[in-house]
Design a protein around this motif. Structure first.
Motif, PDB file in Angstrom:
ATOM      1  N   TRP A 275      -8.721   2.294  -8.013  1.00 31.18           N
ATOM      2  CA  TRP A 275      -8.443   1.906  -6.699  1.00 31.18           C
ATOM      3  C   TRP A 275      -9.550   2.251  -5.787  1.00 31.18           C
ATOM      4  CZ3 TRP A 275      -4.839  -1.453  -5.684  1.00 31.18           C
ATOM      5  CH2 TRP A 275      -3.937  -1.730  -6.637  1.00 31.18           C
TER       6      TRP A 275
ATOM      7  N   LYS B 162      -2.227  -2.252 -13.113  1.00 31.22           N
ATOM      8  CA  LYS B 162      -2.533  -1.111 -12.335  1.00 31.22           C
ATOM      9  C   LYS B 162      -1.706  -1.052 -10.955  1.00 31.22           C
ATOM     10  CE  LYS B 162      -6.122  -4.038  -9.798  1.00 31.22           C
ATOM     11  NZ  LYS B 162      -7.684  -3.901  -9.439  1.00 31.22           N
TER      12      LYS B 162
ATOM     13  N   ARG C 240       1.979   1.626  -3.338  1.00 30.99           N
ATOM     14  CA  ARG C 240       1.114   2.222  -4.175  1.00 30.99           C
ATOM     15  C   ARG C 240       0.769   3.676  -4.194  1.00 30.99           C
ATOM     16  NH1 ARG C 240      -3.740   4.259  -4.067  1.00 30.99           N
ATOM     17  NH2 ARG C 240      -3.787   4.218  -1.635  1.00 30.99           N
TER      18      ARG C 240
ATOM     19  N   PRO D 109      -8.290   6.420  -3.305  1.00 33.29           N
ATOM     20  CA  PRO D 109      -6.774   6.033  -3.384  1.00 33.29           C
ATOM     21  C   PRO D 109      -5.758   7.091  -2.127  1.00 33.29           C
ATOM     22  CG  PRO D 109      -7.258   7.746  -5.154  1.00 33.29           C
ATOM     23  CD  PRO D 109      -8.555   7.199  -4.413  1.00 33.29           C
TER      24      PRO D 109
ATOM     25  N   GLN E 150      -1.530   4.213  -9.864  1.00 34.72           N
ATOM     26  CA  GLN E 150      -1.877   3.587  -8.730  1.00 34.72           C
ATOM     27  C   GLN E 150      -2.639   4.639  -7.944  1.00 34.72           C
ATOM     28  OE1 GLN E 150       2.159   0.923  -9.095  1.00 34.72           O
ATOM     29  NE2 GLN E 150       2.042   2.547  -7.320  1.00 34.72           N
TER      30      GLN E 150
ATOM     31  N   ARG F 216      -6.508  -3.736   0.990  1.00 38.73           N
ATOM     32  CA  ARG F 216      -6.923  -3.790  -0.341  1.00 38.73           C
ATOM     33  C   ARG F 216      -5.882  -4.642  -1.168  1.00 38.73           C
ATOM     34  NH1 ARG F 216      -8.015   1.560  -2.412  1.00 38.73           N
ATOM     35  NH2 ARG F 216      -7.233   2.869  -0.638  1.00 38.73           N
TER      36      ARG F 216
ATOM     37  N   GLU G 115       0.801  -1.177  -0.082  1.00 40.51           N
ATOM     38  CA  GLU G 115       0.057  -0.001   0.001  1.00 40.51           C
ATOM     39  C   GLU G 115       0.823   1.139   0.012  1.00 40.51           C
ATOM     40  OE1 GLU G 115      -3.920   2.185   0.687  1.00 40.51           O
ATOM     41  OE2 GLU G 115      -2.736   0.685  -0.641  1.00 40.51           O
TER      42      GLU G 115
END
Length: 516
Positions: free
Chosen positions: A418, A440, A375, A421, A412, A428, A372
């Motif tokens: 998402w 992605k 991301r 985000p 991202q 997730r 995460e």
């Protein structure tokens, strides 16, 4: 009459814009912003730092595939998973080149290093050598004791500083000390990075000088590798000699090469003095490459070895340091996530020992936290490529020599992909194995030019974060949330304000900490 003369330049500008628009459509080039490129500078006036966010805003307005002009160069910006997939699979070989930018000339040994070399036999040879001799699973396993030892040293230092009272920790400095020493021990067998005076107690004057030189060189490399250079797009600035960045790169190149050559000579001398059996047991990466140099001197030149040493430094340090600092910042702003990660570690590891690298497979939520973080704040927000020939992307014609920027950050952080985000939600990623989810989520790139050091960095990131969460209580230095502003310099997305945090040993971990 005077009015007509004044209008003449405006008429010429209007005509040139109209012709440019007509030719753009005629050639079936990708869409571009409504605002036209200006003479000489093109669309540079639309792009401000941080560049990945500025390009994401343009993509939101004008679509996920857009062609910009940065000065004299075409730049294709890709901001959707489908377009990224087309670039990195169907057109992988076409886009296997790197743009020839100023940093590659001076930091990439005139575009011959693994990072900057054009796709071809030389690059394939470097990639093969790095895959077998540097980043292979066997090699990374061999160096696991170094990672474990440096994490222990970091934990012991934290424990001694905070065992009597809460201690305010300069987190970025602590992580830089850890990461750079791990990498330098892999490369040379020695620690070279010291961030505080406490580290310097037992060093000789010569060692202190080397440590200082190394720290300055590494800091400058991580800044300049990702520095935006307008001269790459406006050659006239270089011709006029007004490019200050080029002077900094030239000076850095000289300092770096001198330091690395001295290090290589030192290792060569130690290899000649040591017995063969002992050398095999204690082989570091430079020793391995120098041993191969004896049998293949034309392939393993001193310059090639130095360039691989620099690739390891770049691949294994800056991105790991910033990822861990961002992760700690996010955890401090989300204490419930921190507590959940700690509970997972307590369940699978307990309180009788510190977490080990082999425990990572049993700590999936810790892995979700790292994913995460990657991301939200990918180490390389833009993946740079260059087209070696004409091709098509999304049905549009992309001419040879076009710079391609895959905006990983935009993909991202796309709310359509998402959902919310900006919220830090590790859950997730539950169930996702590895560090990629189609196109992605690809923080380390994909294909031939994917990051070769991702596994090396993530092994250290997992062990370090797991150890810090398990053994210490962490608090913000004030009631305010940690500032998450991004810096604008460097190869990766770094924090504008380095993280400070209050640290104290956990009561349940005092016994294993006291034995470090």
């Amino acid at each position: 009459m005077e009015v007509s003369y004044m209008l003449f330049p405006l008429v010429l500008l209007f005509i040139s814009i109209f012709i440019d628009y007509f030719l753009h459509k005629l050639q079936n080039l990708p869409p571009r912003p409504w605002l036209p490129p200006l003479p000489i500078i093109g669309h540079l006036y639309l792009v401000k730092k941080p560049i990945h966010k500025a390009l994401a805003k343009l993509s939101d307005k004008h679509g996920p595939i857009q062609l910009l002009r940065f000065g004299s160069r075409r730049v294709l910006v890709v901001s959707s998973p489908s377009a990224a997939e087309e670039c990195l699979t169907k057109n992988d070989i076409v886009f296997a080149n790197r743009p020839q930018l100023l940093a590659g000339k001076y930091l990439g040994y005139n575009f011959t290093s693994l990072v900057f070399a054009p796709y071809g036999d030389h690059w394939r040879s470097l990639r093969r050598i790095s895959s077998l001799e540097i980043f292979s699973p066997n090699r990374l396993t061999e160096f696991a004791p170094i990672r474990a030892d440096e994490v222990r040293l970091m934990m012991r230092k934290l424990y001694r500083c905070s065992s009597k009272q809460a201690n305010v920790v300069q987190v970025q400095s602590m992580l830089a000390d850890l990461t750079l020493n791990v990498v330098m021990r892999m490369i040379s067998g020695k620690r070279y990075y010291y961030s505080t005076n406490a580290d310097d107690i037992n060093l000789t004057a010569e060692e202190k000088d080397k440590a200082h030189r190394f720290r300055v060189i590494v800091t400058e490399i991580l800044k300049l590798m990702g520095a935006t250079n307008v001269g790459d797009y406006l050659p006239m600035l270089r011709w006029l000699g007004v490019n200050k960045l080029e002077k900094r790169l030239i000076n850095l190149q000289a300092k770096r090469d001198l330091f690395m050559q001295e290090l290589m000579e030192e290792i060569k001398d130690s290899m000649e003095c040591s017995c063969q059996e002992k050398q095999k047991k204690m082989m570091n990466l430079t020793q391995t490459l120098l041993s191969l140099q004896k049998s293949e001197p034309d392939c393993y030149t001193d310059e090639m070895i130095r360039s691989l040493m620099m690739v390891i430094l770049a691949a294994g340090t800056g991105t790991s340091i910033t990822t861990m600092e961002w992760a700690m910042s996010l955890l401090l702003n989300n204490p419930s996530v921190l507590n959940k990660a700690r509970s997972e570690i307590e369940k699978h590891v307990g309180h009788d020992r510190c977490v080990e690298e082999s425990d990572m497979c049993n700590l999936p939520y810790l892995g979700c936290i790292i994913k995460e973080t990657l991301r939200m704040l990918p180490p390389g927000p833009l993946l740079p490529h260059e087209s070696a020939e004409d091709c098509t992307v999304g049905g549009y014609h992309v001419p040879k020599g076009t710079i391609v920027l895959v905006n990983v950050w935009a993909i991202q952080n796309d709310p359509n992909i998402w959902g919310d985000p900006k919220t830090f939600r590790p859950e997730r990623f539950e169930g996702l194995k590895g560090f990629r989810d189609g196109f992605k989520f690809m923080p380390f790139g994909f294909g031939r030019r994917g990051c070769p050091g991702d596994d090396m960095g993530m092994r250290l990131v997992g062990l370090c974060l797991g150890s810090l969460i398990q053994c210490f209580e962490w608090e913000r230095t004030s009631e305010s949330r940690v500032d998450m502003s991004e810096g604008i310099e460097g190869i990766s997305i770094s924090k504008a304000i380095n993280l400070e945090a209050i640290c104290r040993p956990r009561a349940t971990m005092l016994n294993p900490l006291s034995q470090l």
